[in-house]
Every structure is written in C-alpha cells, then in structure tokens.
Enzyme design. Structure first.
Site, PDB file in Angstrom:
ATOM      1  N   LEU A 126      -7.249   7.354  -6.163  1.00  6.09           N
ATOM      2  CA  LEU A 126      -6.138   6.404  -6.344  1.00  6.09           C
ATOM      3  C   LEU A 126      -4.964   6.853  -5.478  1.00  6.09           C
ATOM      4  O   LEU A 126      -4.518   8.002  -5.593  1.00  6.09           O
ATOM      5  CB  LEU A 126      -5.705   6.366  -7.821  1.00  6.09           C
ATOM      6  CG  LEU A 126      -6.750   5.840  -8.820  1.00  6.09           C
ATOM      7  CD1 LEU A 126      -6.383   6.220 -10.244  1.00  6.09           C
ATOM      8  CD2 LEU A 126      -6.898   4.326  -8.694  1.00  6.09           C
ATOM      9  N   HIS A 127      -4.500   5.972  -4.616  1.00  3.73           N
ATOM     10  CA  HIS A 127      -3.367   6.379  -3.765  1.00  3.73           C
ATOM     11  C   HIS A 127      -2.444   5.240  -3.358  1.00  3.73           C
ATOM     12  O   HIS A 127      -1.461   5.453  -2.674  1.00  3.73           O
ATOM     13  CB  HIS A 127      -3.879   7.063  -2.505  1.00  3.73           C
ATOM     14  CG  HIS A 127      -4.460   6.087  -1.514  1.00  3.73           C
ATOM     15  ND1 HIS A 127      -5.708   5.554  -1.646  1.00  3.73           N
ATOM     16  CD2 HIS A 127      -3.933   5.531  -0.404  1.00  3.73           C
ATOM     17  CE1 HIS A 127      -5.947   4.727  -0.648  1.00  3.73           C
ATOM     18  NE2 HIS A 127      -4.892   4.683   0.119  1.00  3.73           N
ATOM     19  N   ARG A 128      -2.773   3.983  -3.752  1.00  5.74           N
ATOM     20  CA  ARG A 128      -1.917   2.853  -3.326  1.00  5.74           C
ATOM     21  C   ARG A 128      -0.528   2.991  -3.932  1.00  5.74           C
ATOM     22  O   ARG A 128      -0.406   3.259  -5.146  1.00  5.74           O
ATOM     23  CB  ARG A 128      -2.463   1.524  -3.822  1.00  5.74           C
ATOM     24  CG  ARG A 128      -3.750   1.137  -3.292  1.00  5.74           C
ATOM     25  CD  ARG A 128      -3.665   0.201  -2.103  1.00  5.74           C
ATOM     26  NE  ARG A 128      -4.892   0.390  -1.380  1.00  5.74           N
ATOM     27  CZ  ARG A 128      -5.023   0.594  -0.089  1.00  5.74           C
ATOM     28  NH1 ARG A 128      -3.962   0.602   0.688  1.00  5.74           N
ATOM     29  NH2 ARG A 128      -6.186   0.786   0.463  1.00  5.74           N
TER      30      ARG A 128
ATOM     31  N   ASP B  15      -8.734   2.564  -5.715  1.00  6.12           N
ATOM     32  CA  ASP B  15      -7.940   1.466  -5.155  1.00  6.12           C
ATOM     33  C   ASP B  15      -8.048   1.468  -3.628  1.00  6.12           C
ATOM     34  O   ASP B  15      -7.250   0.853  -2.932  1.00  6.12           O
ATOM     35  CB  ASP B  15      -6.475   1.540  -5.623  1.00  6.12           C
ATOM     36  CG  ASP B  15      -5.789   2.850  -5.273  1.00  6.12           C
ATOM     37  OD1 ASP B  15      -6.349   3.627  -4.474  1.00  6.12           O
ATOM     38  OD2 ASP B  15      -4.672   3.080  -5.777  1.00  6.12           O
TER      39      ASP B  15
END
Ligand code: UD1
Length: 363
Positions: free
Chosen positions: A206-208, A283
C-alpha cells in the site's frame, strides 16, 4: 543507425524498460539504445536492486533528481533531461507508465521536436486527483507512438481525439518481464526468509497518497491488517512513504506480530512471494496485472482502476477505498470464494519485440 533514449525514474518503470532493452539489443545494427535514470527513486531497494534483478545495464545517464514536491520533481527532471537531449540528439525518447518522470521527459522532448513513444498508453482511472492520471493524459497527448496494453486503452485514446494511426495494441511489457523472470524467481528464498508457507499467507502493498497520507485511512489499514492476520500471516513490504506516515502517526507499533513488515524487496523475491501467495491486498497498478496473469486473487483498495481488464477478465476485486470492505472480501476469499480469471489478450511475453518492430518501421 537510430538513437533511442528510454527513461526510467521510479520503481514500476524498471520492469517495463528491461524487456524493451532486450528487444532493442536484438536490433543493434539498426538501433543504439541508451537508458536515462532520472533518480526519482534512489534508495538501493527502490532502484539499484531492480537493475541487478532485471539484468539491466548501468544507466547511460543518471539525473539524480530525488524527491520533492510534484513541481520541484517534475521541473528538476525537465532541466536535467533537456541537457541530455541537447547533447545526444536522439531520434526517439521512450517513456513508460505514468510517474512524474514520464510526463517530465516527454514534455521536454516534445518542446525540442523529438519524437516520443509512450509504452502503456491509454490507461485511465478518470480520477484527476491521482497524480498519475494527469501524467497519463498529458503524456498521451504529446506522444507520437502510443503502445496500449488492453482494449480500454484504445477506446480512451480515440475518445480523447488521438489519431488511430498513432496507436498500437501490442500487449503488456510488464508481463514480458514476468514471463521472462518467473523461472529465475523460483530460485528465490524469500518464503524461507520470512518463514512463510506456500499459499498460506497474504501479501500486502500500500503506497497511494489517498490511502497512506491521512491518519484516518492509516488507522483503518492497521485495523484491517490486524484482523486479517488472525486468519493468515501477512507479509507487508513497506514503501518509504507508508513507513514514514505510519511512524508519524505512531501507528507502526500497533501492528500485531503476525504482520511481518519488511523493507521494499527486489523484483525476483517479490515475484516469488506473489506467485506463491493465496491473496494479495494492494493499491498498486502493476500488481493488479501481475496477479491477473498468475491467476492469484487480488483485492485492490481503490475507488477506480485504470486497468479494467483485470476486473472484467482477471482475478482482481476492486473494493473502493474502504478497508472494512477489503477485510470483508479477504475473509470471503480466504473461506474459498475465489474468482476465476483469464489472461487478457496479447499478454504473452512478446510485447517488447512487437514494439521494437513498429518503432524500427516508423523511424
Ligand atoms: C511514485 C509514483 C507512483 C508509483 C510509485 C511506486 C508519481 C507521481 N508517483 O510514487 O505512481 O506507483 O512511485 O513506488 O510519480 N522515497 C524514498 N526513497 C526512494 C523514493 C522515495 O525514501 O527511493 C520517499 C521520499 O520520502 C518521497 C516519498 O518516498 O518523498 C515518495 O516518493 P515519490 O517518488 O514522490 O512518489 P511515490 O509515492 O514513490
């Protein structure tokens, strides 16, 4: 002899340029291929390890731009890339994907009347709050050759008034890398390293900004991870942005011990974790495609996807930006409610060769 400069900047670019480099090398009597790394990603485990894993040569040019605001990063890449273009006068600049380096280098080339090929053109989330969507729309408008990975890309480009003659449906270079390196990845000891059993763990990335920049979303991520980890061990290679924010809000210590955090990991180790997992929660853009190719269940925690074929035909479950929904879907999948998928058209490992042939014919 035609001179081509391909641009890489951030982590998801490396696996897209590697097959192009191999394809161009096969044509070395016709093409001189050079690689420019903008330095958007610079940590060893976000950049250098990918060059080694993907058998890419050391870049011919390194711009050393690093992090910054969108304007700073984009502007800095443009200033530095313009100097390279003045000196090298290439016949073509190849950009891939949708990161800030993609728009920065294509805009610089367009102003100097240098032809541009955009690989992975036409993808649209229709969400202009994503920085990548702005990068995609603008890069496609100024590109001369647009290479598309799925049919939705063809429609999107035609709807935006781009001439059909410039657009080519050639398949997916990211899948080229996957196909090429799958066997090599089988030798990785990543499962052993993290003490994981085949199919018996969940892989999370997850990094958005929309997921990891706000405290509220981060708190719901922690809740979801703790809950899912009661059913299966979780391996979570953590992006620098996500780590920084989990630390900022003192949430990193709230994760229970079955959530294994690791630094970002290299391409081959990641492929090994991906191939052997029962479920991915992500994501990312590219991971939606890789799981679809591998037939692995994937929960995408975003409101939209620019890669609709992964939902229509593949194994992707798009659940919105709601981590309670992600948890619910994860429970269903872990209880055996699996989605059957198929591999999308032309995702066959040969996209880069097709692209190289078209480029040679056009230049
Ligand atoms: C970028 C891309 C995104 C892609 C992602 C993959 C844009 C707008 N976004 O997002 O589309 O999915 O890469 O990772 O281009 N940082 C490090 N080390 C690094 C790189 C970054 O510590 O090697 C940290 C910095 O604190 C930086 C932050 O991560 O401020 C974000 O990096 P940045 O390149 O701005 O965007 P990403 O979130 O990585």
């Amino acid at each position: 002899m035609k001179k081509i400069i391909s641009v890489v900047g951030a982590r998801p670019n490396f696996m897209k340029v590697a097959p192009l480099h191999r394809a161009f090398l096969k044509q070395k009597d016709k093409i001189q291929h050079l690689i420019c790394h903008t330095g958007q990603h610079y940590d060893e485990n976000m950049s250098k390890i990918f060059f080694e894993d993907l058998e890419l040569p050391k870049p011919d040019f390194y711009l050393g731009v690093g992090s910054g605001s969108h304007a700073e990063q984009t502007a800095e890449v443009m200033i530095e890339f313009e100097k390279i273009l003045h000196k090298e006068k290439p016949d073509l600049v190849v950009v891939v994907g949708d990161v800030n380096s993609t728009i920065a280098c294509s805009l610089t080339a367009a102003k100097l009347h240098i032809k541009i090929a955009h690989v992975e053109a036409g993808l649209r989330s229709f969400d202009r709050e994503m920085p990548e969507e702005i990068n995609r729309v603008l890069t496609d408008q100024i590109s001369d050759y647009l290479f598309v990975t799925e049919r939705s890309g063809l429609e999107n480009l035609i709807n935006e008034g781009i001439s059909e003659e410039k657009v080519f449906f050639t398949g997916n270079v990211m899948i080229d890398s996957l196909v090429y390196f799958l066997e090599k990845a089988a030798a990785s000891d990543a499962l052993k390293k993290f003490d994981l059993l085949d199919s018996n763990y969940v892989l999370v990335t997850l990094h958005r900004p929309s997921n990891v920049d706000s405290e509220k979303q981060l708190q719901s991520i922690v809740n979801m991870l703790n809950s899912v980890s009661q059913k299966r061990k979780i391996i979570f290679p953590i992006h620098p942005r996500t780590k920084k924010n989990l630390e900022l809000y003192s949430l990193i210590n709230k994760l229970n011990s079955d959530v294994i955090l690791s630094e970002p990991i290299g391409y081959l180790d990641f492929l090994s974790l991906l191939r052997n997992t029962g479920l991915v929660i992500t994501d990312s853009g590219g991971i939606q495609e890789e799981t679809t190719y591998l037939g692995i269940q994937c929960i995408t925690v975003r409101k939209t996807t620019e890669r609709p074929i992964t939902v229509e035909k593949g194994t992707n479950h798009l659940v919105g930006d709601d981590f309670r929904m992600a948890e619910k879907t994860a429970t269903e999948i872990l209880n055996g409610r699996l989605k059957n998928g198929q591999i999308p058209d032309l995702w066959d490992g040969n996209a880069a060769d097709k692209i190289s042939e078209i480029i040679i014919a056009k230049l």
